[in-house]
Design an enzyme around this catalytic site. Sequence first.
Site, mmCIF file in Angstrom:
data_model
loop_
_atom_site.group_PDB
_atom_site.id
_atom_site.type_symbol
_atom_site.label_atom_id
_atom_site.label_comp_id
_atom_site.label_asym_id
_atom_site.label_seq_id
_atom_site.Cartn_x
_atom_site.Cartn_y
_atom_site.Cartn_z
ATOM 1 N N CYS A 79 39.090 96.519 62.259
ATOM 2 C CA CYS A 79 37.787 96.793 62.866
ATOM 3 C C CYS A 79 36.694 95.945 62.205
ATOM 4 C CB CYS A 79 37.440 98.270 62.732
ATOM 5 S SG CYS A 79 35.774 98.673 63.320
ATOM 6 N N HIS A 100 34.987 105.053 60.003
ATOM 7 C CA HIS A 100 35.521 104.590 61.282
ATOM 8 C C HIS A 100 35.894 105.744 62.203
ATOM 9 C CE1 HIS A 100 37.678 101.761 63.972
ATOM 10 N NE2 HIS A 100 38.548 102.748 64.104
ATOM 11 N N HIS A 114 34.653 102.040 66.427
ATOM 12 C CA HIS A 114 33.777 102.457 65.324
ATOM 13 C C HIS A 114 32.463 103.013 65.889
ATOM 14 C CE1 HIS A 114 32.924 101.968 60.926
ATOM 15 N NE2 HIS A 114 31.701 102.205 61.377
ATOM 16 N N HIS A 160 29.010 103.214 66.807
ATOM 17 C CA HIS A 160 27.937 102.230 66.769
ATOM 18 C C HIS A 160 27.160 102.264 68.078
ATOM 19 C CE1 HIS A 160 30.830 100.035 69.232
ATOM 20 N NE2 HIS A 160 29.882 99.182 69.552
ATOM 21 N N GLN A 165 23.792 99.808 70.221
ATOM 22 C CA GLN A 165 23.261 98.464 70.371
ATOM 23 C C GLN A 165 21.771 98.511 70.631
ATOM 24 O OE1 GLN A 165 25.872 95.622 72.668
ATOM 25 N NE2 GLN A 165 26.937 97.514 73.230
#
Length: 353
Positions: free
Chosen positions: A70, A116, A167, A169, A171
């Site tokens: 990852c 993760h 993972h 996350h 943006q």
Amino acid sequence: MKKTSTRLADGRELIYYDLRDDVVRDAVDRRPLERTVTSSEIRRDPLLGDSVAVASHRQGRTYHPPADQCPLCPTQGERLSEIPDSSYDVVVFENRFPSLAGDSGRCEVVCFTSDHNAAFADLSEEQARLVLEAWTDRTSELSHLPSVEQVFCFENRGAEIGVTLGHPHGQIYAYPFTTPRTALMLRSLAAHKEATGGENLFDAVVEKELTGERVVLEGEHWVAFVPYAAHWPYEVHLYPKRRVPDLLGLDEGARTEFPKVYLELLRRFDRIFGEGEPPTPYIAAWHQAPFGQLEEFEGVSRDDFALHLELFTIRRTSGKLKFLAGSESGMNVFINDVPPERAAERLREVASS
């Protein structure tokens, strides 16, 4: 919060956001990366009046790597990743495969945790507050770039949504134009203001929902409700009770309460379909006022816009997804299988004990 800015091997910016002030971030990106080359182009549709980003270099982006490869996990020994340090709280970096770049804007990745196997809903309130501060800081910084007119912070969660990295996350897209969705809201805002002699449409919507049956949860500073004309099977809008145009406008009371309210919403989403169901896929999207000029929306200023978060899932029931078929994709007319009142009732039923 401590903020540390550095550069990756190919020149992209990376920023650590830490809970502790004594953390030192001096790890070097040891990967032999060449400078990132992008070919993002904005094309305007003359019939619809909206814009399309053409970014052919994204075809080669990382796609569902195994967990031990990852790129969003911290670097461990010789297993090198996008994050040079061996640990982190929250980190933001320029996307290696951006949809927008250069004069066409900017794209960043926000890693919520180094774990993760976690999800945003697993974060502590302290960690969630740090993510909020990172979103706010990036909104401020990106708004000063000459090519940027609107900043959009969001999270795609789940393979069903199209996520290619497991993972936890999100943006940030910094657009060089006002997005079509926001433009529609601004036009409605302007029309309502003129028709009512100055009433704010966002205020009217929130006031009406506060007294209705679609409120999911309410705090001192925030209210979450399923909108009257929800597009998605389970869709919640989260508003600060004091109208502000963007994340920068939130006061300390709203910032302090946000993690508790938002984490509760996310945890309820994972319980919608009952025990034993896989995690609920969702999109969480912050709507902020554009930073550009608003002359085309006569009589409307940035301060008339209301910051809010839209949270929705494409899962309509256990094992079934809501697909955007002919009416939605061809005509942009949504057909919702779940009455908003029933969706709100279900989201109240699954409250934490």
